[in-house]
Design an enzyme around this catalytic site. Structure first.
Site, PDB file in Angstrom:
ATOM      1  N   GLU A 197      47.388  16.921  61.787  1.00 15.65           N
ATOM      2  CA  GLU A 197      48.806  17.287  61.729  1.00 15.65           C
ATOM      3  C   GLU A 197      49.613  16.022  61.524  1.00 15.65           C
ATOM      4  O   GLU A 197      49.274  14.970  62.061  1.00 15.65           O
ATOM      5  CB  GLU A 197      49.253  17.986  63.010  1.00 15.65           C
ATOM      6  CG  GLU A 197      48.810  19.407  63.075  1.00 15.65           C
ATOM      7  CD  GLU A 197      49.454  20.175  64.209  1.00 15.65           C
ATOM      8  OE1 GLU A 197      49.332  21.402  64.192  1.00 15.65           O
ATOM      9  OE2 GLU A 197      50.065  19.568  65.109  1.00 15.65           O
ATOM     10  N   TYR A 220      47.611  11.049  53.003  1.00 12.80           N
ATOM     11  CA  TYR A 220      46.573  12.053  53.209  1.00 12.80           C
ATOM     12  C   TYR A 220      46.380  12.904  51.956  1.00 12.80           C
ATOM     13  O   TYR A 220      45.247  13.236  51.585  1.00 12.80           O
ATOM     14  CB  TYR A 220      46.896  12.941  54.413  1.00 12.80           C
ATOM     15  CG  TYR A 220      46.874  12.195  55.716  1.00 12.80           C
ATOM     16  CD1 TYR A 220      45.743  11.495  56.129  1.00 12.80           C
ATOM     17  CD2 TYR A 220      47.976  12.184  56.553  1.00 12.80           C
ATOM     18  CE1 TYR A 220      45.710  10.804  57.334  1.00 12.80           C
ATOM     19  CE2 TYR A 220      47.958  11.502  57.765  1.00 12.80           C
ATOM     20  CZ  TYR A 220      46.819  10.817  58.149  1.00 12.80           C
ATOM     21  OH  TYR A 220      46.797  10.136  59.333  1.00 12.80           O
TER      22      TYR A 220
END
Length: 151
Positions: free
Chosen positions: A108, A119
């Site tokens: 997260e 990411y």
């Protein structure tokens, strides 16, 4: 040259300076040493430490349940950010998870955090959102973006 090794509870003190300077204090994302120690007390949790020479320059903490792994946090010393330390740590996390037959790696990240792009560039895909998850002193409540990487 960056070397990544598994760490243990005794290494927590060596990552705390990075913990304190790598995360924006406005959002309360950094963990205390007690939180790190608590996580590492579980048998399904791993600390990776990145060193350049003998200096600690980054770390990651992940945990797994059955065939999935979750990246709980990754931190890189400010002076070493954008120098591939985070990429090397993440690649090692992915390799270990794959070697251990995990099927997915989850994480997260705060919406608006430049790490979302990092990411995404590695291959993580957004799969969910927690509305108003983070708190900031100015009253803004950014969402948490859940991302997944298929191993």
């Amino acid at each position: 040259m960056i070397i990544v090794n598994e760490g243990e509870a005794a290494h927590i003190a060596s990552i705390m300076p990075i913990m304190e300077n790598a995360f924006d204090p406005a959002f309360g994302e950094a963990w205390t040493s007690a939180q790190c120690l608590s996580a590492l007390a579980m048998p399904d949790c791993r600390l990776l430490i990145a060193r350049d020479e003998q200096m600690v320059c980054g770390f990651s903490i992940s945990r797994w349940v059955l065939d999935t792994e979750e990246l709980l946090m990754i931190g890189v010393a400010k002076e070493r950010q954008r120098q591939k330390v985070g990429t090397i740590l993440l690649q090692q996390t992915i390799k270990l998870a794959s070697d251990e037959n995990r099927t997915h790696l989850f994480l997260e990240c705060r919406d608006g955090n430049r790490a979302v792009e990092f990411y995404s560039n590695i291959g993580f895909k957004p799969i969910g959102r927690r509305k108003n998850y983070y708190k900031s002193p100015d009253g803004v409540r950014p969402d948490a973006i859940t991302m997944a990487y298929a191993l």
